[in-house]
Design a protein around this motif. Structure first.
Motif, PDB file in Angstrom:
ATOM      1  N   GLU A   1      -0.981  -3.333 -33.263  1.00 53.51           N
ATOM      2  CA  GLU A   1      -1.518  -2.140 -34.811  1.00 53.51           C
ATOM      3  C   GLU A   1      -1.312  -2.701 -36.035  1.00 53.51           C
ATOM      4  OE1 GLU A   1       0.344   1.590 -33.504  1.00 53.51           O
ATOM      5  OE2 GLU A   1       0.124   1.240 -31.889  1.00 53.51           O
ATOM      6  N   PHE A   2       0.037  -3.876 -36.153  1.00 56.33           N
ATOM      7  CA  PHE A   2      -0.117  -4.108 -37.857  1.00 56.33           C
ATOM      8  C   PHE A   2      -0.902  -4.790 -38.419  1.00 56.33           C
ATOM      9  CE2 PHE A   2       4.133  -2.499 -36.577  1.00 56.33           C
ATOM     10  CZ  PHE A   2       5.643  -2.569 -38.019  1.00 56.33           C
ATOM     11  N   ALA A   3      -1.923  -5.978 -36.997  1.00 55.40           N
ATOM     12  CA  ALA A   3      -2.645  -6.329 -37.747  1.00 55.40           C
ATOM     13  C   ALA A   3      -3.740  -5.614 -37.641  1.00 55.40           C
ATOM     14  CB  ALA A   3      -3.408  -7.280 -36.046  1.00 55.40           C
ATOM     15  N   GLU A   4      -4.195  -4.524 -37.164  1.00 54.29           N
ATOM     16  CA  GLU A   4      -5.287  -4.274 -37.505  1.00 54.29           C
ATOM     17  C   GLU A   4      -5.235  -2.772 -38.524  1.00 54.29           C
ATOM     18  OE1 GLU A   4      -5.331  -1.810 -33.971  1.00 54.29           O
ATOM     19  OE2 GLU A   4      -5.928  -4.107 -32.930  1.00 54.29           O
TER      20      GLU A   4
ATOM     21  N   LEU B   1       1.993 -16.933 -43.166  1.00 54.51           N
ATOM     22  CA  LEU B   1       2.219 -17.137 -42.198  1.00 54.51           C
ATOM     23  C   LEU B   1       2.576 -15.458 -41.533  1.00 54.51           C
ATOM     24  CD1 LEU B   1       5.118 -19.578 -42.358  1.00 54.51           C
ATOM     25  CD2 LEU B   1       3.170 -19.987 -41.090  1.00 54.51           C
ATOM     26  N   CYS B   2       2.674 -14.454 -42.322  1.00 56.60           N
ATOM     27  CA  CYS B   2       2.195 -13.419 -42.284  1.00 56.60           C
ATOM     28  C   CYS B   2       0.732 -12.992 -40.915  1.00 56.60           C
ATOM     29  CB  CYS B   2       2.283 -12.002 -42.713  1.00 56.60           C
ATOM     30  SG  CYS B   2       2.607 -10.240 -42.371  1.00 56.60           S
ATOM     31  N   LEU B   3      -0.744 -13.105 -42.238  1.00 58.89           N
ATOM     32  CA  LEU B   3      -1.304 -13.246 -41.652  1.00 58.89           C
ATOM     33  C   LEU B   3      -1.528 -14.239 -39.815  1.00 58.89           C
ATOM     34  CD1 LEU B   3      -3.902 -11.814 -41.767  1.00 58.89           C
ATOM     35  CD2 LEU B   3      -4.841 -14.071 -43.681  1.00 58.89           C
ATOM     36  N   LEU B   4      -1.355 -15.075 -40.228  1.00 63.67           N
ATOM     37  CA  LEU B   4      -1.839 -15.850 -38.854  1.00 63.67           C
ATOM     38  C   LEU B   4      -0.914 -15.512 -37.697  1.00 63.67           C
ATOM     39  CD1 LEU B   4      -1.595 -18.555 -36.956  1.00 63.67           C
ATOM     40  CD2 LEU B   4       0.766 -19.410 -38.373  1.00 63.67           C
ATOM     41  N   ARG B   5       0.402 -14.719 -37.320  1.00 66.35           N
ATOM     42  CA  ARG B   5       0.337 -13.492 -36.591  1.00 66.35           C
ATOM     43  C   ARG B   5      -0.029 -13.027 -36.061  1.00 66.35           C
ATOM     44  NH1 ARG B   5       4.924 -13.065 -33.054  1.00 66.35           N
ATOM     45  NH2 ARG B   5       5.559 -10.464 -32.428  1.00 66.35           N
ATOM     46  N   LEU B   6      -0.809 -12.036 -36.987  1.00 61.07           N
ATOM     47  CA  LEU B   6      -1.570 -10.318 -37.075  1.00 61.07           C
ATOM     48  C   LEU B   6      -2.996 -11.679 -36.390  1.00 61.07           C
ATOM     49  CD1 LEU B   6      -1.248  -8.987 -40.940  1.00 61.07           C
ATOM     50  CD2 LEU B   6       0.377  -8.988 -37.908  1.00 61.07           C
ATOM     51  N   PHE B   7      -3.328 -12.918 -36.830  1.00 65.09           N
ATOM     52  CA  PHE B   7      -4.332 -13.118 -35.829  1.00 65.09           C
ATOM     53  C   PHE B   7      -4.112 -13.684 -34.293  1.00 65.09           C
ATOM     54  CE2 PHE B   7      -6.565 -17.488 -35.063  1.00 65.09           C
ATOM     55  CZ  PHE B   7      -8.090 -17.011 -35.355  1.00 65.09           C
ATOM     56  N   ARG B   8      -2.633 -14.489 -35.036  1.00 63.57           N
ATOM     57  CA  ARG B   8      -2.844 -14.209 -32.696  1.00 63.57           C
ATOM     58  C   ARG B   8      -3.308 -12.887 -32.709  1.00 63.57           C
ATOM     59  NH1 ARG B   8       2.138 -18.227 -33.542  1.00 63.57           N
ATOM     60  NH2 ARG B   8       1.113 -20.697 -34.313  1.00 63.57           N
ATOM     61  N   LYS B   9      -2.263 -12.217 -32.800  1.00 60.27           N
ATOM     62  CA  LYS B   9      -2.290 -10.107 -32.013  1.00 60.27           C
ATOM     63  C   LYS B   9      -3.812  -9.972 -32.235  1.00 60.27           C
ATOM     64  CE  LYS B   9       1.448 -11.030 -31.210  1.00 60.27           C
ATOM     65  NZ  LYS B   9       1.766 -10.863 -30.002  1.00 60.27           N
ATOM     66  N   ASN B  10      -4.580 -11.109 -33.012  1.00 60.36           N
ATOM     67  CA  ASN B  10      -5.910  -9.988 -33.133  1.00 60.36           C
ATOM     68  C   ASN B  10      -6.907 -10.404 -33.907  1.00 60.36           C
ATOM     69  OD1 ASN B  10      -8.123  -8.387 -32.604  1.00 60.36           O
ATOM     70  ND2 ASN B  10      -7.557  -6.381 -33.531  1.00 60.36           N
ATOM     71  N   PRO B  11      -7.341 -11.822 -32.910  1.00 60.89           N
ATOM     72  CA  PRO B  11      -8.434 -12.724 -34.141  1.00 60.89           C
ATOM     73  C   PRO B  11      -8.856 -12.078 -34.467  1.00 60.89           C
ATOM     74  CG  PRO B  11      -7.953 -12.925 -31.277  1.00 60.89           C
ATOM     75  CD  PRO B  11      -8.012 -12.295 -31.577  1.00 60.89           C
ATOM     76  N   ASP B  12      -9.673 -10.062 -34.437  1.00 53.85           N
ATOM     77  CA  ASP B  12     -11.092  -9.684 -34.877  1.00 53.85           C
ATOM     78  C   ASP B  12      -9.864  -9.542 -36.518  1.00 53.85           C
ATOM     79  OD1 ASP B  12     -12.506 -10.533 -32.747  1.00 53.85           O
ATOM     80  OD2 ASP B  12     -11.640  -8.357 -31.969  1.00 53.85           O
ATOM     81  N   VAL B  13      -8.799  -9.211 -36.887  1.00 55.74           N
ATOM     82  CA  VAL B  13      -9.000  -9.011 -37.829  1.00 55.74           C
ATOM     83  C   VAL B  13      -9.005 -10.085 -39.288  1.00 55.74           C
ATOM     84  CG1 VAL B  13      -7.388  -7.513 -37.126  1.00 55.74           C
ATOM     85  CG2 VAL B  13      -5.872  -9.937 -37.522  1.00 55.74           C
ATOM     86  N   VAL B  14      -9.104 -11.369 -38.922  1.00 57.19           N
ATOM     87  CA  VAL B  14      -9.813 -11.892 -39.521  1.00 57.19           C
ATOM     88  C   VAL B  14     -11.126 -12.052 -39.329  1.00 57.19           C
ATOM     89  CG1 VAL B  14      -9.358 -14.431 -40.759  1.00 57.19           C
ATOM     90  CG2 VAL B  14      -7.624 -13.772 -39.729  1.00 57.19           C
ATOM     91  N   ASN B  15     -12.197 -11.852 -40.394  1.00 57.95           N
ATOM     92  CA  ASN B  15     -13.635 -11.920 -40.262  1.00 57.95           C
ATOM     93  C   ASN B  15     -14.135 -13.187 -40.847  1.00 57.95           C
ATOM     94  OD1 ASN B  15     -16.311 -11.180 -41.678  1.00 57.95           O
ATOM     95  ND2 ASN B  15     -15.870 -10.047 -42.045  1.00 57.95           N
ATOM     96  N   VAL B  16     -14.791 -13.943 -40.051  1.00 51.77           N
ATOM     97  CA  VAL B  16     -15.028 -15.501 -40.014  1.00 51.77           C
ATOM     98  C   VAL B  16     -15.417 -15.466 -41.495  1.00 51.77           C
ATOM     99  CG1 VAL B  16     -15.902 -17.423 -39.193  1.00 51.77           C
ATOM    100  CG2 VAL B  16     -14.886 -16.143 -37.986  1.00 51.77           C
ATOM    101  N   ASP B  17     -16.731 -14.957 -41.313  1.00 56.11           N
ATOM    102  CA  ASP B  17     -17.839 -15.428 -42.464  1.00 56.11           C
ATOM    103  C   ASP B  17     -17.274 -15.354 -43.883  1.00 56.11           C
ATOM    104  OD1 ASP B  17     -19.842 -14.868 -40.893  1.00 56.11           O
ATOM    105  OD2 ASP B  17     -20.353 -12.979 -41.023  1.00 56.11           O
ATOM    106  N   GLY B  18     -16.471 -14.019 -44.419  1.00 52.21           N
ATOM    107  CA  GLY B  18     -15.852 -14.147 -45.288  1.00 52.21           C
ATOM    108  C   GLY B  18     -14.735 -14.586 -45.766  1.00 52.21           C
ATOM    109  N   TRP B  19     -14.079 -14.891 -44.598  1.00 49.51           N
ATOM    110  CA  TRP B  19     -13.156 -15.710 -44.981  1.00 49.51           C
ATOM    111  C   TRP B  19     -12.725 -17.650 -44.946  1.00 49.51           C
ATOM    112  CZ3 TRP B  19      -8.522 -14.507 -47.004  1.00 49.51           C
ATOM    113  CH2 TRP B  19      -7.134 -15.169 -46.893  1.00 49.51           C
TER     114      TRP B  19
END
Lengths: 1028, 145
Positions: free
Chosen positions: A138-141, A166-184
């Motif tokens: 939920e945090f990730a989203e 590193l916070c983003l790394l954790r969120l990405f592990r929880k839900n890989p979709d939260v990092v939008n590949v194209d933009g990122w």
């Protein structure tokens, strides 16, 4: 000494330290917890200082290992305090006490978000740290976009940005979709130009996770990684504070090389050249120095460089440099380096062409098997196991056997299993294999599992040339004074089958064989006696013309056991007595055992499941898989073309470690049903005929006494019942050759998951489907973990849910392709609408080679998942019980044919299904009362009461009464309980036919696929298989 | 309880190991990197594929940070090696330091100087708040006299 600045806290800590024993400590802790509880209750009187002090105390108690199940709210509420000191405590204590699944965390999301988007950078740091440590989906989203903004913001200082990475790394592990590949991906590349090395270190960790998931999108980062590595390795422009014992940040160097390992190759020639120059420099320029820390740091870098070279499959010259280095390492004094040398050699074995070079170090590796450090011994054992092939099997196995007598107990079981597998895989000749296994049983009988002796028996049965040899060996062992019971079993079995082949040898007349075996009878347990009885019957049958004296003796033994208390023994004694008095008819029934169908070795399967505790597969497991098709085919190989099969090459691309322990497979089950997986397209892969024929080759467990209760399953294609498993001794081999064989028993995996929340739902050589579930009232959140075990992608992956009417199920998008060695997670939301025992089915398919594989799997979203245990007192129970006076709210039924269970066992079954057993409510000690709450969307949480009355003189019948406020619930729960008590959870039940997903649970006694089907029973071989 | 069980089992495994052995143990399919400093043991669980030596030096890095921190705070300490009592009575400060070093199990900062500066800044924030509070309560008590 008391620096903590809080007197109360220091006093408490001193008190704890002064406790004389654990009991005193517990008392002191309980007193303190009571005190804190009272303080929290009248919260008005608490100053921020006091609140802080108490939550620190709670954390201290928690650290000591005690359960702290209250006060979480107070800790969380401190997060929203306006002042730094309170907020800081709130964040730190919350991240230590709670985990990501805790409800209270949700309450804090808004506060946390406000801190993150607010202007106060110290608050930002606190919030980012907590989310980075315990943030969940939920945090990730809800927070990922804000965290991303901070990471790339030019106005943020490095102290915030490195935490954001590193916070983003954790969120990405929880839900890989939260990092939008194209933009990122472009942003990520920019981040690698970062000047601040703290931010760069954190960003590099983030990059490792991102590329492990999808390297395609991050190609532009590759040259930057190489540049960074160059800069570090050459120590160009690195601030003094970022060198560690003179080495430019070893951690950043390691991370950078780790990221590079996820790119399949480095294409650009210039980049490639510079990378190899750097690697060469690291390989050659690392010396052993006196300072421990400097040594460790430089070798951390060196080992990572080795891994990268292995991955890039560098020119052979560099590879042999690596092996030479490792060869040096395994002989050094420093234990860490020895350990890592062995470990990395094992990893390196996956690069096939170093096999021969590694073999040169065999002597040194064998020495390490005697190292004083068990960690090192384990690595040596793994390496020996991995490097073993036809050429060195004899030496290695003999070393293992020799070591077995002195090995620590902790290692003996693994050791004997490995020796047995190697002997099986690489036996230069089969008589050697028999020798090894018998020696193994002789030296370490206690650690030799049944599968090992089952396997040798199967071998001998299937290889006629081997039978006289094996029988003679067994005869020899019987002459030894004190032999292990397993040796008695295997000798008795072999001699029963084949002793007639020895008839002319000295000491091998039927009578002599009989007395040699019978001598052991007084020393064995009741599980071995049935085997001995079978042997006697067989010896009798083989004695032609009959020897009246021997006959009389054996008959006397049979009649002695006719009244044995053990049913198995009794039955055999009676049957053999009757059969053997029939004279000639005996010949047919006790004929030699037919050959076993060749299947995957139970042993090798066991070795595979032994190490699946971590997300990533260890090298040894990979290797076991590689060799699966080679198993057990020595004789066939020689007769077919005389060359050993080549070993498939595996690359070192790593699986991302997104999931911590979800892969855990407690399923150590050895038997295997045919399962429901079948290739829809029956066209056989054309190229590898040998592999195809030998693929599923290897045999199952020996038919044991329990054969009649073994699980069963239906072949998915035609729905034709095939006796599964052991009973399948008569099934022709061809039946299996076209299907992808599941690993492990699908049914048992399902039933296991009905009782627990995570585990493996399905596995075959290509894919593993794990499941992790959380249940809260009528809601369930499941995550399917689809792991591609291969080095090629799985295509056309499809997952469909066939839900029963009472469940609302939403499956998130399943990707069509699973990249090599990657794992994807697919969340699944379940809502229970009303009570029902129907089961949802997952229809899963993927493309494998030229054909489609398809499997239908039941999902463990079963009735008991929506139950929550509840304890009721007598005052609550009786009025409720009386008010629910009769049908349809209260149902009563007498059930017969229950499997006999003690009351304790029954209580345990109930507890495992979330029913609380209420002690002392029923005055009759033979009865059992249980209660639970059922949750669904359409009816309110419903209390259910259950009473079981048992008859101590006849445990196979009992009376069940179930009461609840809803008629359907009462009915369904009654049926559910009956199923649990009548059938063992692993009882034979066919998997669901796709059209009627619910059918299989409502009708446990479905007539399909009963193992003891009449046709099989008329077959003498099978009859005996059943008896033995 | 899970944590208690892990602590108990792991202590059993690690404490029984002799002094000259390697710093890695395999436990229930996991890998644990540990290091002993006098009577203190630092342990870190890692993935099978992680770089063990890198983690071992993270531990040492952390110990050096603690050492510098407690060394500068306490007058009683005369020489190197962070001692058990420092950590037990100031376990919360050990947490502050850890949070500046690791997030999500990954290293966030490899400069000791930077970490020390950040912890000092936090401490001074807490001190400032304390002084403010006491001066405030002084004012209140003055006013209500």
């Amino acid at each position: 000494m008391a620096l903590s600045g809080m007197r109360g806290l220091s006093v408490f800590i001193s008190d704890i330290r002064n406790c004389q024993n654990k009991e005193q400590e517990r008392l002191r802790v309980d007193k303190e917890l009571g005190n804190i509880r009272t303080r929290f209750k009248n919260e008005k009187g608490l100053t921020p200082y006091e609140k802080k002090k108490y939550v620190w105390k709670m954390l201290y108690i928690f650290m000591l290992g005690y359960d702290v199940d209250f006060g979480h709210m107070e800790a969380v509420s401190l997060i929203s305090a306006p002042k730094y000191p309170e907020k800081q405590v709130g964040y730190i204590v919350t991240s230590s006490l709670l985990n990501e699944n805790h409800d209270f965390l949700r309450l804090a999301i808004n506060t946390v978000r406000n801190d993150i988007i607010g202007r106060n950078e110290t608050f930002q740091c606190l919030a980012l740290t907590m989310v980075g440590n315990i943030g969940g989906r939920e945090f990730a989203e809800s927070l990922a976009p804000d965290v991303q903004k901070l990471l790339i913001s030019s106005s943020c200082r490095p102290l915030v940005r490195k935490k954001a990475a590193l916070c983003l790394l954790r969120l990405f592990r929880k839900n890989p979709d939260v990092v939008n590949v194209d933009g990122w991906s472009d942003r990520m590349a920019q981040l690698l130009d970062e000047r601040d090395l703290g931010v760069l270190t954190s960003s590099m960790s983030l990059l490792v996770a991102l590329v492990s998931n999808n390297h395609e999108a991050y190609w532009s980062c590759l040259p930057k990684c190489v540049k960074t590595l160059e800069r570090l390795a050459r120590n160009q422009d690195i601030p003094q504070e970022y060198t560690y014992y003179g080495i430019p940040s070893p951690w950043l160097q390691v991370k950078t090389m780790r990221a590079l390992q996820y790119f399949p190759t480095v294409e650009d020639p210039n980049t490639r050249r510079s990378l190899f120059e750097v690697l060469q420099r690291i390989l050659m320029g690392t010396d052993v120095v006196k300072n421990v820390n400097k040594n460790n740091a430089s070798h951390a870098v060196l080992f990572e460089a080795l891994a990268l070279v292995m991955h890039l499959d560098a020119e052979n010259e560099m590879m042999s440099q690596c092996v030479a280095l490792l060869g040096k390492f395994i002989a050094v004094r420093e234990p860490n380096i020895r350990y890592l040398g062995l470990e990395n050699m094992t990893r390196m074995l996956m690069v096939t062409d170093v096999h021969d070079i590694i073999k040169r170090h065999q002597a040194q590796i064998i020495t390490s098997l005697k190292d004083p450090d068990i960690s090192i011994r384990r690595r040596a054992l793994d390496l020996l196991y991995g490097m073993c092939d036809v050429s060195n099997a004899k030496d290695i196995v003999e070393e293992l056997l020799q070591y077995l007598s002195t090995a620590d107990f902790a290692m003996r079981e693994e050791l004997s299993l490995k020796a047995a597998i190697l002997a099986e895989k690489f036996a230069p000749d089969l008589s050697w294999y028999v020798d090894v296994i018998l020696q193994l049983i002789d030296k370490a009988g206690d650690f030799v599992s049944d599968d090992i002796w089952f396997r040798v028996v199967q071998f001998v049965t299937n290889n006629e040339d081997l039978q006289p040899y094996a029988a003679a060996k067994a005869r020899e062992y019987l002459d030894k004074p004190a032999i292990h019971e397993t040796m008695v079993k295997v000798s008795a079995y072999l001699l029963g089958e084949y002793s007639h082949l020895l008839a002319r040898r000295p000491g091998c007349s039927p009578k002599e064989i009989f007395s040699a075996i019978h001598e052991k009878l007084p020393t064995v347990s009741t599980t071995t006696i049935p085997i001995l009885l079978s042997t006697y019957a067989k010896i009798l049958m083989h004695t032609q013309p009959p020897d009246p004296e021997l006959q009389k003796h054996v008959w006397a033994i049979f009649s002695k056991y006719e009244s044995c208390i053990d049913v198995e023994i009794q039955q055999r004694a009676i049957e053999y007595f009757a059969l053997s008095s029939k004279g000639a008819a005996l010949m047919d029934i006790l004929a030699e055992m037919p050959k076993f169908p060749e299947r995957q070795s139970a042993l090798i399967k066991k070795a595979e499941v032994a190490e699946v505790d971590t997300a990533e597969q260890s090298a040894i497991k990979l290797r076991a898989q590689q060799h699966m098709t080679n198993a057990l085919v020595v004789t066939d190989q020689h007769s077919l073309n005389g060359t050993p099969q080549s070993v498939g090459q595996l690359s070192l691309v790593k699986i991302p470690s997104i999931s911590g322990d979800e892969h855990t497979s407690a399923d150590q089950e050895l038997s295997q049903a045919n399962g429901t997986l079948a290739t829809v397209d029956p066209q056989p892969p054309s190229a590898d005929l040998l592999g195809d024929l030998l693929g599923p080759l290897a045999i199952e467990g020996l038919p044991g006494a329990a054969v009649l209760s073994e699980p069963n399953a239906v072949s998915g294609l035609e729905g034709v019942p095939i006796p599964a498993d052991d009973a399948a001794a008569i099934v022709p081999v061809e039946k299996d050759t076209n299907s992808v064989q599941p690993i492990g028993n699908i049914n048992e995996r399902f039933y296991a998951l009905c009782l627990k929340d995570s585990g493996v739902l399905y596995e075959d050589p290509n894919i593993q489907i794990g499941i992790k579930a959380e249940w809260r009232a009528q809601h369930g959140r499941l995550v399917l973990f689809l792991g591609n075990k291969n080095t090629f992608p799985l295509l056309s992956v499809q997952a469909l849910i066939l839900p029963p009417v009472h469940l609302k199920i939403e499956l998130s998008l399943v990707p069509e392709t699973i990249p090599p060695r990657a794992q994807v997670q697919c969340p699944l939301e379940v809502m229970n609408l009303h009570p029902s025992r129907d089961v949802a089915v997952l229809d899963f398919s993927y493309k494998c080679g030229t054909s489609m594989a398809n499997v239908k799997l039941r999902l463990p979203a079963v009735l008991n998942k929506f139950l929550q245990p509840i304890t009721v007192s007598a005052e609550e129970f009786f009025p409720q019980w009386r008010s629910l006076s009769g049908p349809p709210l209260k149902l009563q039924e007498v059930v017969r044919g229950v499997r006999p269970l003690s009351l304790i066992d029954m209580a345990n079954i109930f507890t495992s299904f979330q029913l609380t057993v209420c002690q002392g409510l029923d005055p009759n000690p033979n009865n059992l009362i249980a209660s639970t709450t059922f949750y669904s969307e359409t009816i309110r949480p419903m209390l259910c009461l259950i009473r079981i009355e048992t008859d101590p003189t006849d445990r196979t019948q009992l009376r069940i009464t179930v009461a609840s406020g809803d008629p359907t619930l009462t009915f369904e729960l009654m049926e559910f309980i009956k199923e649990q008590l009548v059938g063992i959870p692993t009882a034979p039940r066919p998997p669901a036919p796709p059209a009627a997903p619910g059918a299989q649970l409502t009708n446990p006694a479905a007539p399909v696929a009963q193992p003891a089907n009449p046709a099989a029973l008329t077959d003498p071989g099978d009859l005996l298989a059943g008896l033995l | 309880m899970y944590l208690e069980k892990v602590i108990r089992e792991l202590s059993g495994v690690i404490l029984t190991r002799g002094p000259k052995l390697c710093n890695f143990v395999e436990w229930r399919g996991h890998k644990v990197v540990y290091k002993r400093y006098a009577s203190l043991y630092f342990c870190m669980g890692i993935d099978q594929e992680d770089n063990e030596l890198e983690v071992l030096e993270i531990i040492h890095h952390y110990v050096e940070i603690l050492d510098r921190y407690f060394g500068s705070v306490s007058d009683l300490r005369l020489w190197f090696i962070v001692c058990e009592l420092d950590l037990i009575f100031n376990f919360h400060k050990a947490y502050y330091a850890l949070d500046e070093l690791l997030i999500a199990g990954e290293l966030q900062e490899s400069s000791k100087k930077t970490v020390a500066r950040l912890i000092a800044a936090q401490d001074s924030l807490v001190e400032a708040a304390k002084e403010q509070a006491s001066s405030l309560s002084n004012i209140i008590s003055q006013a209500t006299k």
